[in-house]
Design a protein around this motif. Structure first.
Motif, PDB file in Angstrom:
ATOM      1  N   ASN A 234      12.520  -5.795 -23.368  1.00 21.79           N
ATOM      2  CA  ASN A 234      11.348  -5.051 -23.299  1.00 21.79           C
ATOM      3  C   ASN A 234      11.650  -3.492 -22.850  1.00 21.79           C
ATOM      4  O   ASN A 234      12.717  -3.220 -22.247  1.00 21.79           O
ATOM      5  CB  ASN A 234      10.546  -5.260 -22.262  1.00 21.79           C
ATOM      6  CG  ASN A 234       9.995  -6.988 -22.322  1.00 21.79           C
ATOM      7  OD1 ASN A 234       9.761  -7.369 -23.472  1.00 21.79           O
ATOM      8  ND2 ASN A 234      10.291  -7.706 -21.425  1.00 21.79           N
ATOM      9  N   LYS A 265       8.816  -1.754 -26.831  1.00 25.87           N
ATOM     10  CA  LYS A 265       9.210  -2.788 -27.350  1.00 25.87           C
ATOM     11  C   LYS A 265       8.958  -3.845 -26.242  1.00 25.87           C
ATOM     12  O   LYS A 265       9.237  -3.762 -25.137  1.00 25.87           O
ATOM     13  CB  LYS A 265      10.875  -2.465 -27.325  1.00 25.87           C
ATOM     14  CG  LYS A 265      11.398  -3.780 -27.865  1.00 25.87           C
ATOM     15  CD  LYS A 265      13.081  -3.544 -28.177  1.00 25.87           C
ATOM     16  CE  LYS A 265      13.753  -4.934 -28.701  1.00 25.87           C
ATOM     17  NZ  LYS A 265      15.329  -4.749 -28.570  1.00 25.87           N
ATOM     18  N   VAL A 271       2.809  -4.381 -27.834  1.00 22.13           N
ATOM     19  CA  VAL A 271       2.854  -2.990 -27.768  1.00 22.13           C
ATOM     20  C   VAL A 271       1.417  -2.482 -27.622  1.00 22.13           C
ATOM     21  O   VAL A 271       0.538  -2.912 -28.124  1.00 22.13           O
ATOM     22  CB  VAL A 271       3.472  -2.433 -28.874  1.00 22.13           C
ATOM     23  CG1 VAL A 271       3.486  -0.981 -29.121  1.00 22.13           C
ATOM     24  CG2 VAL A 271       4.936  -3.043 -29.263  1.00 22.13           C
TER      25      VAL A 271
END
Length: 293
Positions: A234, A265, A271
């Motif tokens: 992430n 990400k 997102v």
């Protein structure tokens, strides 16, 4: 070790068991938007957080650690920039619920102040039992040993918070060394640690100076971006709101700074972005619709 040809009909039951158990180990309560962006706190995942200057990424990391500790999730904070007492100081200010600010904390700590005593008691009972702050130089093997000790002592993996990645990655790199390779190796080693112990890992990252005033950024915003891009699950990015440089500068001077947290990400979340307010004086982030005046 050989590889066998096994079709998925023979493995489906095992896969299904893993799918059913693949749930967050915790959720953030003070900033629910983190659950929407990240899907919650997943074991073994690596999350990197970057920010423009003065947006409060160190404060955000500390608030996240305190949040999980309040819920009984052990939290290990590696602070390469701030000494441990400064990390605790911010926690005490948050525990005061606005009764005193960072500029007041030394004064109230040195007198018989009821608000400080109450904040200290809350921190001591609700947060401190599940937080370990490490402010001495630490290697990845050192950190792995501490995480392993926590698993042995508490019977569960801790959440690990590192402030910040580049400083730890390059602490042993001399002037002739390649910082990008050091960062790449550090991210890989930290990812192995997270997966080995099923420990969620949150890394603060510096950003490229050329990105300070950009509104639209990608994963190349992070320092040592190639190593980060391919070694994490992430990526979050914190930026002050404003359409122009002058507006952003003006917002940085507000008591409640309007900032936006973007997910660049994600593994299990989505997102997107969330609007926050950063109360620097009280070391606290609020979601915009819950912000205190």
């Amino acid at each position: 070790m050989g590889v066998d040809l096994v079709f998925e009909d023979q493995l489906l039951e095992g896969h299904e068991e893993q799918i059913r158990s693949n749930a967050p180990m915790a959720r953030f309560s003070s900033l629910p938007c983190l659950n929407r962006l990240l899907g919650g706190v997943y074991p073994g995942l690596v999350t990197v957080i970057g920010a423009q200057p003065a947006c409060g990424k160190t404060t955000l990391l500390g608030q996240m650690a305190d949040d999980l500790a309040r819920q009984g999730t052990p939290s290990i904070v590696v602070s390469a920039e701030l000494p441990a007492f400064r990390v605790v100081e911010k926690s005490l200010v948050r525990c005061s619920n606005g009764a005193f600010s960072l500029s007041d904390v030394t004064r109230v700590a040195n007198r018989d102040d009821g608000a400080y005593a109450a904040a200290k008691e809350e921190y001591a009972l609700a947060i401190a039992p599940d937080v370990c702050v490490i402010d001495s130089p630490v290697t990845i093997p050192d950190l792995a040993r501490v995480v392993g000790d926590c698993v042995h002592l508490r019977g569960r993996a801790p959440a690990v918070f590192v402030d910040y990645l580049q400083l730890i990655a390059t602490s042993g790199v001399d002037a002739s060394g390649d910082e990008r390779i050091a960062i790449l190796n550090c991210v890989r080693a930290l990812g192995d640690l997270a997966r080995t112990y099923a420990a969620p890992l949150y890394l603060l990252s510096s950003i490229a100076r050329t990105s300070y005033d950009k509104l639209d950024v990608g994963l190349d915003v992070f320092g040592g971006s190639q190593g980060i891009e391919y070694g994490i699950d992430n990526a979050l990015y914190l930026t002050v709101e404003g359409d122009t440089k002058a507006e952003r500068q003006a917002n940085l001077e507000l008591a409640l700074r309007p900032v936006r947290l973007r997910a660049l990400k994600v593994r299990y979340g989505r997102v997107g972005s969330a609007s926050l307010r950063f109360d620097a004086a009280h070391a606290t982030f609020w979601e915009a619709d819950r912000a205190h005046a």
